[in-house]
Design an enzyme around this catalytic site. Structure first.
Site, PDB file in Angstrom:
ATOM      1  N   GLN A  83       0.824  -1.218   0.000  1.00 35.78           N
ATOM      2  CA  GLN A  83       0.000   0.000   0.000  1.00 35.78           C
ATOM      3  C   GLN A  83       0.855   1.264   0.000  1.00 35.78           C
ATOM      4  O   GLN A  83       0.483   2.280   0.600  1.00 35.78           O
ATOM      5  CB  GLN A  83      -0.955  -0.005   1.185  1.00 35.78           C
ATOM      6  CG  GLN A  83      -2.143  -0.916   0.996  1.00 35.78           C
ATOM      7  CD  GLN A  83      -3.037  -0.496  -0.182  1.00 35.78           C
ATOM      8  OE1 GLN A  83      -3.114   0.663  -0.554  1.00 35.78           O
ATOM      9  NE2 GLN A  83      -3.707  -1.468  -0.778  1.00 35.78           N
ATOM     10  N   SER A  84       1.990   1.197  -0.658  1.00 35.94           N
ATOM     11  CA  SER A  84       2.898   2.349  -0.667  1.00 35.94           C
ATOM     12  C   SER A  84       2.284   3.556  -1.385  1.00 35.94           C
ATOM     13  O   SER A  84       1.914   3.472  -2.563  1.00 35.94           O
ATOM     14  CB  SER A  84       4.190   1.931  -1.368  1.00 35.94           C
ATOM     15  OG  SER A  84       4.948   3.053  -1.719  1.00 35.94           O
TER      16      SER A  84
END
Ligand SMILES: Cc1ncc(COP(=O)(O)O)c(C=O)c1O
Length: 341
Positions: A83-84
């Site tokens: 989920q960068s």
């Protein structure tokens, strides 16, 4: 006036300056919880940098994409967790610059929510046209990056590697610049004794802000809230080393290790794992100010900031400013934390 920052190649991506606004209603809400004096509270809206959902990486990417283009690259390769926000912003920056983008995302966060591995930033990475490779958390990073770069080269491409979080000294220049932008906004308010508080992870934001403070030679003071590493001291040392590399690039005085203020008490069980204080902080700021934070960075950053305020920290300051570094798409990946509670 010519700034030392003007020497560096920069690809324009961000809508700047981002707004600085006062949080009257959050201050009122916190005043009901404590009899201690609170400083005036402000928020610097780097969630409004404008690139595909905004966030702090846009400022770093202006310099990193500038560096990639100067090197003649045609593909940007970067990395992060599934989920960068950095990966999402890099995908968008690459698209805007006409470059291809490959994201090597490490499945390191043991969060089991059903949207975590398909929605939020990951969905946007795909919409933005990046090639997404999710690899197991224990994959040898050096080997996989070598493999990906080698594949691109074998096809005649020219890859450019952007480190995790965009946190090289060149990336950190974006936050040296942000510091000067904020300082100019504060000059207009007449507030003198101020502190800037933000979520800190790969360290480029904090290192850049510290370098900006070294350039300016006076406040606001910079305070990171660690949302990343259990070893707070080692993380502070890493930030100091990066801040020194950034000041070296800018030909200005290196900061002392004391310039790194890092609070490790809001992290909870680990990076990307929700805490009660994070949920409360996200909801409090949404309900009182209409501002969206995120579960991994700014929610924990705000939780740490609120705890500091309630303990009386910054009581002798004219104002404390929270830097909203973005990350809102993460709310969709963590929907169970907020839905129907
Ligand atoms: C929304 C958000 N806030 C804060 C940070 C922390 O910034 P840095 O990695 O420069 O410490 C990140 C990093 O990924 C982020 O995505």
């Amino acid at each position: 006036m010519i700034s030392p920052l003007d020497r560096f190649a920069r690809f324009p991506l961000a809508h700047l300056p981002t707004p600085l606004t006062e949080m009257h209603r959050l201050r009122e809400a916190l005043s009901r919880e404590t009899s201690r004096k609170l400083p005036r509270l402000f928020i610097k809206r780097d969630d409004c940098t404008g690139l595909a959902g905004g966030g702090n990486k846009t400022r770093k990417l202006e310099y990193l994409i500038g560096e990639a283009l100067a090197a003649g690259a045609d593909t940007v390769v970067t990395t992060g967790a599934a989920q960068s926000n950095h990966a999402r912003q890099t995908a968008a920056a690459a698209a805007a610059a006409g470059l291809r983008c490959v994201l090597v995302l490490f499945d390191t966060v043991p969060y089991q929510g059903h949207a975590y591995r398909c929605s939020g930033n990951l969905l946007l990475d795909r919409v933005l046209g990046a090639e997404v490779r999710i690899v197991p958390g224990d994959t040898d990073a050096v080997a996989i990056f070598g493999e990906v770069m080698g594949e691109i080269e074998a096809k005649g491409g020219k890859p450019f590697f952007v480190p995790v979080g965009g946190s090289s000294a060149v990336g950190a220049l974006g936050y040296a610049n942000a510091y000067l932008e904020l300082a100019a906004q504060l000059d207009e308010t007449g507030l003198l004794n101020t502190a800037l508080i933000h979520a800190s992870s790969s360290g480029g934001t904090q290192a850049g802000l510290i370098a900006g403070a070294a350039l300016r030679g006076r406040g606001p003071s910079v305070h990171g809230i660690n949302v990343y590493r259990a070893d707070n001291e080692a993380m502070a040392e890493g930030i100091h080393a990066l801040a020194c590399k950034t000041t070296a690039l800018l030909d200005t005085t290196a900061p002392s290790p004391d310039a790194v203020s890092l609070d490790g008490t809001a992290l909870g069980e680990g990076y990307g794992l929700p805490t009660d204080a994070m949920r409360k902080a996200v909801e409090l700021v949404a309900h009182s100010e209409g501002v969206l934070l995120d579960p991994v960075y700014t929610g924990k950053g705000m939780a740490g900031f609120i705890a500091q305020l309630l303990e009386g920290r910054y009581a002798d300051h004219d104002a404390a400013i929270f830097l909203n570094t973005g990350g809102m798409p993460g709310l969709f990946a963590y929907e169970e934390e907020f839905a129907a509670r």
